[in-house]
Structures are given as structure tokens and as C-alpha cells.
Design a protein around this motif. Structure first.
Motif, short mmCIF file in Angstrom:
data_model
loop_
_atom_site.label_atom_id
_atom_site.label_comp_id
_atom_site.label_asym_id
_atom_site.label_seq_id
_atom_site.Cartn_x
_atom_site.Cartn_y
_atom_site.Cartn_z
N SER A 1 -32.82 -11.54 29.18
CA SER A 1 -33.46 -12.58 28.37
C SER A 1 -34.30 -13.45 29.27
O SER A 1 -34.24 -13.34 30.49
CB SER A 1 -32.39 -13.48 27.75
N ALA A 2 -35.01 -14.37 28.64
CA ALA A 2 -35.69 -15.42 29.39
C ALA A 2 -34.64 -16.37 29.96
O ALA A 2 -33.53 -16.45 29.44
CB ALA A 2 -36.61 -16.19 28.46
N THR B 1 -37.41 -20.04 26.19
CA THR B 1 -38.04 -19.67 24.92
C THR B 1 -38.27 -20.92 24.07
O THR B 1 -39.34 -21.08 23.45
CB THR B 1 -37.19 -18.62 24.18
N GLU C 1 -39.35 -13.57 29.18
CA GLU C 1 -38.63 -12.37 29.62
C GLU C 1 -39.38 -11.65 30.74
O GLU C 1 -38.78 -11.01 31.60
CB GLU C 1 -38.42 -11.42 28.43
N PHE D 1 -36.14 -8.70 23.86
CA PHE D 1 -36.78 -9.56 22.85
C PHE D 1 -38.20 -9.14 22.47
O PHE D 1 -38.75 -9.66 21.53
CB PHE D 1 -36.77 -10.99 23.43
N ARG E 1 -34.99 -14.62 17.29
CA ARG E 1 -34.17 -15.30 18.30
C ARG E 1 -32.90 -14.50 18.58
O ARG E 1 -32.29 -13.95 17.67
CB ARG E 1 -33.82 -16.73 17.84
N GLY E 2 -32.57 -14.43 19.84
CA GLY E 2 -31.39 -13.66 20.23
C GLY E 2 -31.67 -12.16 20.30
O GLY E 2 -30.76 -11.34 20.46
N GLY E 3 -32.95 -11.79 20.22
CA GLY E 3 -33.33 -10.38 20.08
C GLY E 3 -33.09 -9.50 21.30
O GLY E 3 -33.15 -8.26 21.19
N SER E 4 -32.80 -10.09 22.44
CA SER E 4 -32.54 -9.25 23.62
C SER E 4 -31.28 -8.40 23.43
O SER E 4 -31.17 -7.32 24.01
CB SER E 4 -32.38 -10.12 24.87
N ASP E 5 -30.34 -8.90 22.63
CA ASP E 5 -29.15 -8.08 22.34
C ASP E 5 -29.59 -6.77 21.69
O ASP E 5 -29.09 -5.69 22.02
CB ASP E 5 -28.21 -8.80 21.34
N1 ASP Z 1 -35.21 -15.39 24.80
C1 ASP Z 1 -35.02 -15.07 23.41
C2 ASP Z 1 -34.36 -16.25 22.70
O1 ASP Z 1 -34.10 -17.27 23.30
C3 ASP Z 1 -34.27 -13.80 23.20
C4 ASP Z 1 -32.85 -13.78 23.69
O2 ASP Z 1 -32.47 -14.62 24.51
O3 ASP Z 1 -32.10 -12.89 23.27
O4 ASP Z 1 -34.12 -16.16 21.51
#
Ligand code: ASP
Ligand code: ADP
Ligand code: MG
Length: 414
Positions: free
Chosen positions: A41-42, A47, A74, A136, A150-154
Motif C-alpha cells: 500500500s501507500a 492516500t 503506492e 490499489f 479504499r483498502g484496495g491493495s488487499d
Molecule cells: N492506499 C489505499 C488506501 O489507503 C489502498 C490500500 O491501502 O489498500 O485506501
């Protein structure tokens, strides 16, 4: 030798020291002969900073341009992690989403992954390199940069694990697994050694941001072995997301409720005085769907004197957009007024055991009533009950439900 995908979240790569720490952990797997793909992730807060920066220039930027900006966090981390790996003698190569050929649709800001080509990654892994992929982000058929929500790196992590048929996908984060509820809100929450896909899907969709919902969907669909672990602890098995059946759960006499989820990102819209006639729900929600706004809970009141009130919830970030869509459609719908409330939240109880145990809903309502908490909306499925409440009751509601359903840590246990 195994092929492992490891995803590290923002806090886990939040400083140069933490990035070096991640490099050491990756190097240990590499040294024992595993092929490792790392998704990052970043750095934490980045972000959010990029979104705020964009909005200083333009309050409602074009989604395509916003993605160009917010995907950059990222890109910084993949380069830094490759440098940290090089520093300790591990050959590594960074890949952006586009370079990985993570192909998505063009729904900027919430794009869906359609395909991952992954050939270049396979070649690098065969050559003994660690591959570091930006989470992401992806690329659409026009070559535009997209982001996955948001949270897309998962989701990037699990999708790559699925595409490469990895032996395991490990999600490293700032807690050591999935808990009965957010351990930051309820310190007595208990870590689960395992949770079923079904329950995790509900928990994620209802707001437990430890895993983005799409990552759980992917893992279920492509049978990816998925585990949540801490990036700060050396030991620990974390939480395994399993495909246990209900029968197995019953045999193990697990509790009826596995967890309490909450979501603050809720907003409620109400159409007052809409004509009570067939097609009205479609007239209200059609324009909302056309504007690509997801609707969650829906309630239509009993009609009186030919009119009815109709309420639904949307993500708080889409509230203004949804309100203006409804305002434009109001005259056509024939409604009296549109009102909204952004100070609501959703609290949910989740558990596959609910299927075989009636009375969970009434227990939940009783517990909330005893605290004087008013329920504004209710929705249920086979394995969850959700209620919409005034946001000021969020913490209290989560705490009392967590206790009432017996989810507290056994005293004396770690
Ligand atoms: N950097 C992105 C976010 O803050 C993706 C992630 O962290 O999964 O939503
Ligand atoms: P990352 O940056 O590693 O992706 P996130 O902040 O997205 O991490 O997700 C981890 C956070 O999820 C935890 O710090 C915790 O506060 C929160 N969380 C919410 N519900 C749960 C839960 N049921 N179990 C564990 N963590 C949870
Ligand atoms: Mg996350």
C-alpha cells in the motif's frame, strides 16, 4: 518451496524503518527458497493526503484525474521497498499496476479487476527475484490508470495470488488477525484463529476494514488460502479464512455470533410524500443506480392517503451526489421533499450459527433498547442482522452487543 503473496498495508510501510523491517521479513522467506510476490500500500496517511490535495484544487475532480493522483502513493512504496531489499542483498523488481497488466474496467475510484496477465512476474520469479507490486491500482482497456477503492491493495494481493495460483496469500497489517470486533474500539475483543469465508464476507461488507470485501470475494471464488497476520510480530499464526461448513461450526460449538461489525461511512436519504403506486421504488432508485451510486439498506413505509415515505442508505462519500440526483428527479417522481442525515452508522452482528439459532434478532433489539438506543432501520440475512443508528451511539452499541453475545476475551487470556 512455496509461492507466496504477501501484502503489507499502509502502517506496515509507514516509515523508512518499517519498510526495512518488511524487507527483512520478505528476505527471510526468499532465503528459505520461497518465491515471493509482495504487494504494498501507500505509506500510512498518504492516500488521504493525496485526496485532500486534489480537492484543494477542485472539490469534485474528474474521477479519472483523481485516480492519476491517488494511485501515486503506492508507486513510491514499491520503489522504496525494492531499494530496501537491494540494501540487504535481495534482487527485487518493482511493478506498477499497469506494468503488472492488472486489467480493470473503467469505473474510476472503484474499478474491478477483469484479468491479470502476470507473465512478466512469472519470469522474474523464475529468475529468483522478489517481485514488488503496487496495490490499489490497475489499468483499463484505454490505458488509463484506475484505482480499486479504499483498502484496495488487499484485493490486488488476493487477485495476484489467484492469477499465479499461489500457495498462500498473507495479509500483513497492524493487528495480529481478525478479531470479534475492531480491537481499537473494544479492547476486550478476541482474536479468532479462523473465520469462515461467509462470515468474513459479511464482516468486510459491513465495515470491518481489516480486509476489503472484494479481496474476500476473490479468495472465495478462486480458492485462495488467505491469512491475516501482524507485520510487527515475529511469531503468530494470525487468522485463517476457512471454508468450514455450518455443520463443522456446530460440532465445534462455536458461538452463534462470530463478530460485531460497524460502519461510520453511512448516510440516509428519505423521499417524503412519494406517490404510493407500482414502480415508485424504481423511479427513485433507477437514477441513483444510473449515477453508479451503491445503495445499501432500503425501507418503504406503509402508504397512507396515496403517499409513502421511502428511505435508503448510501456511502457517506456519495451522499451529496445522491441528494442532487434525487432533487433533480423529485418533480418527476412527484415527491414532496428530500431529506438526508449524514450522522448515522450501521452496526451488525454476524455469525453462521444464526441459521440454527432463532431469537438472535430479538436479543439484539433488547440489548439496544435497554441502553435507550433507537433503531432507525433494520436489515437481515441468513447470517447477519444490521441496524442503522444515530452515530453518537456507535461505540456504546458495539460494546454492549459484543458483551451480550459472549465475545469478550476470557479474562486472563492473552
Ligand atoms: N492506499 C489505499 C488506501 O489507503 C489502498 C490500500 O491501502 O489498500 O485506501
Ligand atoms: P492496512 O493499512 O494494513 O490495510 P487497515 O487499517 O486497512 O490496515 O485494517 C486494519 C485495521 O482494521 C485494524 O487496525 C483495526 O482497527 C481494523 N479492524 C476493524 N474491524 C476489525 C476486526 N474485526 N478485526 C481486526 N481488525 C479490525
Ligand atoms: Mg486495509
Amino acid at each position: 518451496m512455496a509461492l507466496i503473496v504477501q501484502k503489507y498495508g499502509g502502517t506496515s510501510v509507514g516509515s523508512p524503518e518499517r519498510i526495512k523491517n518488511v524487507a527483512r521479513r520478505v528476505a527471510a522467506f526468499h532465503a528459505r527458497g520461497d518465491q515471493v510476490v509482495v504487494v504494498v500500500s501507500a505509506m500510512s496517511g498518504e492516500t488521504n493526503r493525496l485526496i485532500a490535495l486534489a480537492k484543494e484544487i477542485q472539490p469534485q475532480p474528474e474521477p479519472r484525474e483523481l485516480d492519476v493522483v491517488i494511485s501515486t502513493g503506492e508507486q513510491v512504496t514499491i520503489g522504496l521497498l525494492c531499494m530496501a531489499l537491494a540494501e540487504i542483498g535481495v534482487a527485487a523488481k518493482s511493478y506498477t499496476g499497469g506494468q503488472t497488466r492488472i486489467l480493470t474496467d473503467s469505473a474510476f475510484g472503484k474499478a474491478r479487476i477483469l484479468d491479470i496477465e502476470g507473465d512478466a512476474i512469472r519470469r522474474d520469479l523464475e529468475a529468483g527475484k522478489v517481485v514488488v507490486v503496487a496495490g490499489f491500482q490497475g489499468v483499463d482497456s484505454e490505458g488509463s490508470i484506475t484505482t480499486l477503492g479504499r483498502g484496495g491493495s488487499d484485493t490486488t494481493g488476493v487477485a495476484i495470488a489467484a492469477a499465479l495460483k499461489a500457495d498462500e496469500c498473507q495479509i500483513y497489517t497492524d493487528v495480529d488477525g481478525v478479531y470479534t470486533t475492531d480491537p481499537r474500539l473494544v479492547p476486550s475483543a478476541r482474536k479468532l484463529d479462523a473465520i469462515t469465508f461467509e462470515e468474513m464476507l459479511e464482516m468486510a461488507s459491513l465495515g470491518s476494514k481489516v480486509l476489503q470485501i472484494r479481496s474476500v470475494e476473490f479468495a472465495g471464488k478462486y480458492k485462495v488460502k488467505l491469512r491475516v497476520l501482524s507485520s510487527f510480530e515475529e511469531q503468530g499464526e494470525g487468522t485463517l479464512i476457512t471454508v468450514d461448513t455450518v455443520e463443522e461450526k456446530k460440532r465445534m460449538e462455536d458461538p452463534v455470533i462470530s463478530g460485531i461489525a460497524y460502519n461510520r461511512d453511512e448516510a440516509k436519504l428519505t423521499v417524503l410524500g412519494a406517490p404510493d403506486r407500482p414502480g415508485i421504488a424504481y423511479q427513485i432508485l433507477g437514477p441513483i443506480a444510473d449515477a453508479n451510486i451503491d445503495v445499501d439498506m432500503i425501507i418503504q413505509n406503509v402508504g397512507r392517503d396515496g403517499a409513502t415515505d421511502f428511505s435508503f442508505t448510501v456511502n457517506r462519500a456519495e451522499f451529496e451526489k445522491a441528494r442532487s440526483v434525487l432533487e433533480s428527479a423529485r418533480a418527476h417522481i412527484g415527491a414532496r421533499e428530500i431529506i438526508g442525515d449524514t450522522e448515522v452508522c450501521k452496526v451488525s452482528a454476524v455469525g453462521v450459527g444464526m441459521r440454527s439459532h432463532p431469537g438472535v434478532a430479538s436479543q439484539m433489539f433488547r440489548v439496544l433498547a435497554e441502553e435507550g438506543i433507537n433503531i432507525q432501520m433494520i436489515s437481515t440475512s441468513e447470517i447477519k442482522i444490521s441496524v442503522v443508528l444515530d452515530e453518537k451511539y456507535l461505540e456504546l452499541a458495539v460494546r454492549v452487543l459484543h458483551r451480550a453475545f459472549g465475545l469478550e476475551k476470557v479474562s486472563g487470556a492473552a
